[in-house]
Design an enzyme around this catalytic site. Structure first.
Site, PDB file in Angstrom:
ATOM      1  N   LYS A 237       0.860  -1.176   0.000  1.00 17.89           N
ATOM      2  CA  LYS A 237       0.000   0.000   0.000  1.00 17.89           C
ATOM      3  C   LYS A 237       0.899   1.229   0.000  1.00 17.89           C
ATOM      4  CE  LYS A 237      -3.914   2.094   2.192  1.00 17.89           C
ATOM      5  NZ  LYS A 237      -4.929   1.958   3.228  1.00 17.89           N
TER       6      LYS A 237
ATOM      7  N   SER B 153     -10.169   5.352  -5.156  1.00 20.68           N
ATOM      8  CA  SER B 153     -11.140   6.423  -5.369  1.00 20.68           C
ATOM      9  C   SER B 153     -10.662   7.482  -6.364  1.00 20.68           C
ATOM     10  CB  SER B 153     -11.476   7.072  -4.026  1.00 20.68           C
ATOM     11  OG  SER B 153     -10.300   7.518  -3.371  1.00 20.68           O
TER      12      SER B 153
ATOM     13  N   LYS C  61      -2.053  -1.419  -4.111  1.00 22.32           N
ATOM     14  CA  LYS C  61      -2.932  -0.262  -3.982  1.00 22.32           C
ATOM     15  C   LYS C  61      -2.109   1.002  -3.931  1.00 22.32           C
ATOM     16  CE  LYS C  61      -6.340   1.516  -0.718  1.00 22.32           C
ATOM     17  NZ  LYS C  61      -6.944   1.327   0.584  1.00 22.32           N
TER      18      LYS C  61
HETATM   19  C1  PBG Z   1      -7.067   3.391   4.967  1.00 18.14           C
HETATM   20  C2  PBG Z   1      -7.718   3.217   3.663  1.00 18.14           C
HETATM   21  C3  PBG Z   1      -7.452   3.970   2.521  1.00 18.14           C
HETATM   22  C4  PBG Z   1      -8.299   3.530   1.512  1.00 18.14           C
HETATM   23  C5  PBG Z   1      -9.041   2.476   2.027  1.00 18.14           C
HETATM   24  N1  PBG Z   1      -8.674   2.306   3.366  1.00 18.14           N
HETATM   25  C6  PBG Z   1      -6.403   5.008   2.294  1.00 18.14           C
HETATM   26  C7  PBG Z   1      -6.342   6.153   3.172  1.00 18.14           C
HETATM   27  O1  PBG Z   1      -7.336   6.783   3.522  1.00 18.14           O
HETATM   28  O2  PBG Z   1      -5.205   6.474   3.512  1.00 18.14           O
HETATM   29  C8  PBG Z   1      -8.360   4.103   0.135  1.00 18.14           C
HETATM   30  C9  PBG Z   1      -9.398   3.595  -0.782  1.00 18.14           C
HETATM   31  C10 PBG Z   1      -9.648   4.461  -1.969  1.00 18.14           C
HETATM   32  O3  PBG Z   1      -9.031   5.529  -2.137  1.00 18.14           O
HETATM   33  O4  PBG Z   1     -10.513   4.085  -2.756  1.00 18.14           O
HETATM   34  N2  PBG Z   1      -6.931   2.273   5.728  1.00 18.14           N
END
Ligand code: PBG
Length: 337
Positions: free
Chosen positions: A205, A285, A259
């Site tokens: 990640k 997202s 990710k």
């Molecule tokens: C954090 C989390 C994130 C996403 C899912 N869980 C990243 C964050 O806020 O740092 C991102 C998912 C997305 O952007 O679609 N545990």
């Protein structure tokens, strides 16, 4: 000398376009295909009933109360989508320094899981154990004196993971990037009779700007103090990402995730080649929003790019993709037979 002759001299018998000449040849030589079996649909859950609340920065994506989400998940199962991934937008008054609501057995995420498993037993439920939806500072772990403390966080997420499994979660997907979490979660699950609950590690990640709209969706953007660079991987580092994934494999991960997605296809490929485990990419997202926003302006063909990006994940070695487009893609695939 005619020009055809010149081309022949260069290419000899090698003409790539022979296999591209007709629809039937192109179908015959197609290397990768996207099917509904490749899709995981991430959804956002809010407290209450009858709520379908559009997320401004993610046009077409809603936060749903559990009852509405059950209807949507039924539809996903009917379309053949194998699994969903749930993210809760927890009430502000329940968020605190340590994310204690993550340890409440019937918290929003666990309520949702139980409801999905009861109403739609044939769809897989994947839950995240990161603490960010539950903390008052928006970080994924416990914050103490400006530091996200690793081992204490792991201890808490193991307990949260067991509760999620108790509620019916099929796969635990830890996204908080603490060291040692995969082995600890595995031991915790096994010790509580959840040997069959899998772990999809957010193995690589990255600390990414592509998460912006998600933070609006679960209301952490206004809370977040500082950044997540002390636990997420730098976008500059590929070898480090492979090493991080290797540790998760050793510790017992069943599946690996990369990710964000499209900007990290090299990592997908390297990890698939290195470990041979099922690899999933999360089209996050910001990736979704970029495509949507440009399409809404009429600047790109959104549907085409949606299908193209997902197919590219397959080409990069992914076994599946978490995507906010999952329902649109499933409908499109169903229509085109
Ligand atoms: C954090 C989390 C994130 C996403 C899912 N869980 C990243 C964050 O806020 O740092 C991102 C998912 C997305 O952007 O679609 N545990």
């Amino acid at each position: 000398m005619d020009k055809t002759h010149l081309v022949d001299e260069i290419t000899g018998h090698r003409r790539m376009r022979r296999n591209r000449k007709a629809d039937w040849t192109r179908r015959l030589v197609q290397e990768n295909r996207l099917t509904v079996d490749d899709l995981i649909w991430p959804i956002f859950i809010v407290p209450g009933t009858g709520i379908v609340d559009p997320i401004t920065a993610m046009p077409g994506v809603n936060r749903m109360s559990v009852d509405k989400a059950v209807e949507a998940v039924k539809e996903a199962a009917d379309l053949g989508i194998p699994a969903i991934a749930t993210f809760p937008d927890i009430e502000m008054e329940l968020r605190d320094e340590t994310g204690s609501n993550s340890l409440v057995a019937n918290n929003l995420i666990n309520q949702a899981t139980a409801a999905f498993k009861k109403a739609v037993p044939n769809i897989g439920v994947i839950t995240d154990v990161a603490l960010d939806p539950f903390t008052s500072h928006g970080h994924d772990g416990i914050l103490r004196d400006g530091i996200i403390v690793n081992d204490e966080t792991v201890d808490q997420i193991v307990r949260a993971a067991v509760m999620q499994a108790d509620a019916g979660a099929d796969i635990i997907a830890p996204s908080e990037m603490m060291d040692g979490r995969i082995g600890a979660i595995r031991r915790g699950l096994d010790a509580s009779g959840h040997q069959d609950v899998g772990i999809m590690s957010y193995a690589t990640k990255f600390s990414s700007g592509f998460y912006g709209p998600y933070r609006e969706a679960i209301n952490t953007s206004g809370l977040l103090k500082g950044d997540k660079n002390s636990y997420y991987i730098s976008p500059a580092n590929g070898t480090e990402a492979v090493r991080d994934a290797a540790l998760d494999v050793e510790e017992g991960a069943d599946m690996l995730m990369v990710k964000p997605g499209i900007a990290y296809l090299d990592i997908c490929w390297r990890i698939k080649e290195a470990f041979g485990l099922p690899v999933f990419a999360y089209q996050v997202s910001g990736e979704y929003t970029q495509i949507k926003a440009a399409a809404m302006n009429g600047w790109i063909d959104g549907d085409r790019i949606m299908m193209e990006t997902l197919l590219c994940f397959k080409r990069a070695g992914c076994d599946g993709i978490l995507s906010y487009f999952a329902m649109d893609v499933a409908r499109k695939l169903a229509k085109n037979g």
